[in-house]
Scaffold this motif. Sequence first.
Motif, PDB file in Angstrom:
ATOM      1  N   TYR A  37     -10.856  18.029  -6.562  1.00  0.00           N
ATOM      2  CA  TYR A  37      -9.836  18.807  -5.851  1.00  0.00           C
ATOM      3  C   TYR A  37     -10.169  18.875  -4.361  1.00  0.00           C
ATOM      4  O   TYR A  37      -9.320  18.602  -3.512  1.00  0.00           O
ATOM      5  CB  TYR A  37      -9.755  20.205  -6.456  1.00  0.00           C
ATOM      6  CG  TYR A  37      -8.680  21.079  -5.873  1.00  0.00           C
ATOM      7  CD1 TYR A  37      -7.349  20.922  -6.259  1.00  0.00           C
ATOM      8  CD2 TYR A  37      -8.987  22.076  -4.959  1.00  0.00           C
ATOM      9  CE1 TYR A  37      -6.354  21.734  -5.737  1.00  0.00           C
ATOM     10  CE2 TYR A  37      -8.007  22.896  -4.429  1.00  0.00           C
ATOM     11  CZ  TYR A  37      -6.688  22.721  -4.823  1.00  0.00           C
ATOM     12  OH  TYR A  37      -5.704  23.534  -4.291  1.00  0.00           O
ATOM     13  N   ASP A  38     -11.413  19.195  -4.043  1.00  0.00           N
ATOM     14  CA  ASP A  38     -11.831  19.288  -2.641  1.00  0.00           C
ATOM     15  C   ASP A  38     -11.680  17.949  -1.921  1.00  0.00           C
ATOM     16  O   ASP A  38     -11.282  17.902  -0.754  1.00  0.00           O
ATOM     17  CB  ASP A  38     -13.280  19.769  -2.544  1.00  0.00           C
ATOM     18  CG  ASP A  38     -13.450  21.220  -2.962  1.00  0.00           C
ATOM     19  OD1 ASP A  38     -12.434  21.954  -3.078  1.00  0.00           O
ATOM     20  OD2 ASP A  38     -14.614  21.627  -3.198  1.00  0.00           O
TER      21      ASP A  38
ATOM     22  N   LEU B  28      -9.467  15.828  -2.315  1.00  0.00           N
ATOM     23  CA  LEU B  28      -8.052  15.519  -2.081  1.00  0.00           C
ATOM     24  C   LEU B  28      -7.411  16.384  -1.003  1.00  0.00           C
ATOM     25  O   LEU B  28      -6.235  16.195  -0.675  1.00  0.00           O
ATOM     26  CB  LEU B  28      -7.264  15.669  -3.388  1.00  0.00           C
ATOM     27  CG  LEU B  28      -7.606  14.635  -4.448  1.00  0.00           C
ATOM     28  CD1 LEU B  28      -7.013  15.032  -5.790  1.00  0.00           C
ATOM     29  CD2 LEU B  28      -7.129  13.260  -4.016  1.00  0.00           C
ATOM     30  N   ALA B  29      -8.162  17.303  -0.412  1.00  0.00           N
ATOM     31  CA  ALA B  29      -7.598  18.205   0.603  1.00  0.00           C
ATOM     32  C   ALA B  29      -7.036  17.431   1.793  1.00  0.00           C
ATOM     33  O   ALA B  29      -5.905  17.691   2.232  1.00  0.00           O
ATOM     34  CB  ALA B  29      -8.637  19.220   1.054  1.00  0.00           C
ATOM     35  N   SER B  30      -7.785  16.490   2.321  1.00  0.00           N
ATOM     36  CA  SER B  30      -7.300  15.748   3.483  1.00  0.00           C
ATOM     37  C   SER B  30      -6.098  14.875   3.119  1.00  0.00           C
ATOM     38  O   SER B  30      -5.172  14.722   3.919  1.00  0.00           O
ATOM     39  CB  SER B  30      -8.409  14.905   4.111  1.00  0.00           C
ATOM     40  OG  SER B  30      -8.855  13.920   3.204  1.00  0.00           O
ATOM     41  N   THR B  31      -6.079  14.341   1.913  1.00  0.00           N
ATOM     42  CA  THR B  31      -4.937  13.552   1.452  1.00  0.00           C
ATOM     43  C   THR B  31      -3.671  14.397   1.433  1.00  0.00           C
ATOM     44  O   THR B  31      -2.612  13.952   1.905  1.00  0.00           O
ATOM     45  CB  THR B  31      -5.208  12.984   0.043  1.00  0.00           C
ATOM     46  OG1 THR B  31      -6.380  12.172   0.096  1.00  0.00           O
ATOM     47  CG2 THR B  31      -4.032  12.179  -0.472  1.00  0.00           C
ATOM     48  N   ALA B  32      -3.783  15.610   0.929  1.00  0.00           N
ATOM     49  CA  ALA B  32      -2.617  16.506   0.899  1.00  0.00           C
ATOM     50  C   ALA B  32      -2.129  16.795   2.308  1.00  0.00           C
ATOM     51  O   ALA B  32      -0.916  16.793   2.567  1.00  0.00           O
ATOM     52  CB  ALA B  32      -2.971  17.801   0.177  1.00  0.00           C
TER      53      ALA B  32
ATOM     54  N   ILE C 210       0.884  23.351   2.452  1.00  0.00           N
ATOM     55  CA  ILE C 210      -0.209  22.386   2.317  1.00  0.00           C
ATOM     56  C   ILE C 210      -0.958  22.609   1.002  1.00  0.00           C
ATOM     57  O   ILE C 210      -1.302  21.651   0.302  1.00  0.00           O
ATOM     58  CB  ILE C 210      -1.151  22.454   3.532  1.00  0.00           C
ATOM     59  CG1 ILE C 210      -0.380  22.000   4.780  1.00  0.00           C
ATOM     60  CG2 ILE C 210      -2.395  21.607   3.316  1.00  0.00           C
ATOM     61  CD1 ILE C 210      -1.096  22.232   6.082  1.00  0.00           C
ATOM     62  N   GLU C 211      -1.158  23.863   0.619  1.00  0.00           N
ATOM     63  CA  GLU C 211      -1.820  24.161  -0.657  1.00  0.00           C
ATOM     64  C   GLU C 211      -0.994  23.663  -1.841  1.00  0.00           C
ATOM     65  O   GLU C 211      -1.533  23.118  -2.807  1.00  0.00           O
ATOM     66  CB  GLU C 211      -2.061  25.663  -0.795  1.00  0.00           C
ATOM     67  CG  GLU C 211      -2.808  26.032  -2.057  1.00  0.00           C
ATOM     68  CD  GLU C 211      -3.061  27.527  -2.166  1.00  0.00           C
ATOM     69  OE1 GLU C 211      -3.307  27.973  -3.307  1.00  0.00           O
ATOM     70  OE2 GLU C 211      -3.005  28.237  -1.153  1.00  0.00           O
TER      71      GLU C 211
ATOM     72  N   HIS D 190      -1.482  20.032  -2.057  1.00  0.00           N
ATOM     73  CA  HIS D 190      -2.828  19.779  -2.571  1.00  0.00           C
ATOM     74  C   HIS D 190      -2.849  19.905  -4.096  1.00  0.00           C
ATOM     75  O   HIS D 190      -3.356  19.028  -4.806  1.00  0.00           O
ATOM     76  CB  HIS D 190      -3.776  20.786  -1.922  1.00  0.00           C
ATOM     77  CG  HIS D 190      -5.226  20.500  -2.105  1.00  0.00           C
ATOM     78  ND1 HIS D 190      -6.189  21.317  -1.614  1.00  0.00           N
ATOM     79  CD2 HIS D 190      -5.892  19.507  -2.746  1.00  0.00           C
ATOM     80  CE1 HIS D 190      -7.387  20.841  -1.924  1.00  0.00           C
ATOM     81  NE2 HIS D 190      -7.226  19.743  -2.614  1.00  0.00           N
ATOM     82  N   ASP D 191      -2.256  20.990  -4.599  1.00  0.00           N
ATOM     83  CA  ASP D 191      -2.174  21.194  -6.048  1.00  0.00           C
ATOM     84  C   ASP D 191      -1.404  20.061  -6.721  1.00  0.00           C
ATOM     85  O   ASP D 191      -1.809  19.552  -7.768  1.00  0.00           O
ATOM     86  CB  ASP D 191      -1.489  22.529  -6.368  1.00  0.00           C
ATOM     87  CG  ASP D 191      -2.260  23.744  -5.870  1.00  0.00           C
ATOM     88  OD1 ASP D 191      -3.439  23.615  -5.478  1.00  0.00           O
ATOM     89  OD2 ASP D 191      -1.657  24.838  -5.874  1.00  0.00           O
TER      90      ASP D 191
ATOM     91  N   PHE E  35      -3.410  16.728  -6.828  1.00  0.00           N
ATOM     92  CA  PHE E  35      -4.434  16.795  -7.879  1.00  0.00           C
ATOM     93  C   PHE E  35      -3.802  16.635  -9.258  1.00  0.00           C
ATOM     94  O   PHE E  35      -4.232  15.805 -10.063  1.00  0.00           O
ATOM     95  CB  PHE E  35      -5.192  18.125  -7.780  1.00  0.00           C
ATOM     96  CG  PHE E  35      -6.231  18.302  -8.845  1.00  0.00           C
ATOM     97  CD1 PHE E  35      -7.508  17.780  -8.697  1.00  0.00           C
ATOM     98  CD2 PHE E  35      -5.938  19.009 -10.005  1.00  0.00           C
ATOM     99  CE1 PHE E  35      -8.467  17.944  -9.695  1.00  0.00           C
ATOM    100  CE2 PHE E  35      -6.887  19.175 -11.008  1.00  0.00           C
ATOM    101  CZ  PHE E  35      -8.158  18.642 -10.853  1.00  0.00           C
TER     102      PHE E  35
END
Length: 156
Positions: A19-20, A22-26, A53-54, A57-58, A61
Amino acid sequence: MHTEGLLAPETPADARDHYDALASTAGVVVREVARAMDLDGDEYDRRVTDDVIETAHDAVFASLLAVRVGTHEEFDSFCDDHGGEVLQTGSEHVEGVVWHAPPFAETIVATTFQDAEAAAIGTLRRQAYGRLYRDILETDETEPQTDEHGDHSGAT
């Protein structure tokens, strides 16, 4: 039976690591979508919130979770071999089943489908995220854990 997707976290820590990562990807996805929508700087700042953005991100993932796709017979065999609580949606009167069961959870999340396999996969991934991952990804593992009396775990 076949598998769709890339992520099959073995542990909650493994899920958090994925998950972490993928943060920049989101963030990139949100910026590129905003650019495609021709949002100017002020509009971007107003509309693209941390919640947006969250959510991206979700969704990124969840969209990468590995799921198994098969028949009811294959699903029943999987359940017999793995045990655990089964949370199944859909109709028992259709042939296809898609499911996700990470090793760290004692839960198998499943949904059924007749013809719309891709839609069932998308639905299941969102359900799996909400039922199996949301709580562990929202928990900061660096926070000390407390028991029902408010005592820290391991305290004597």
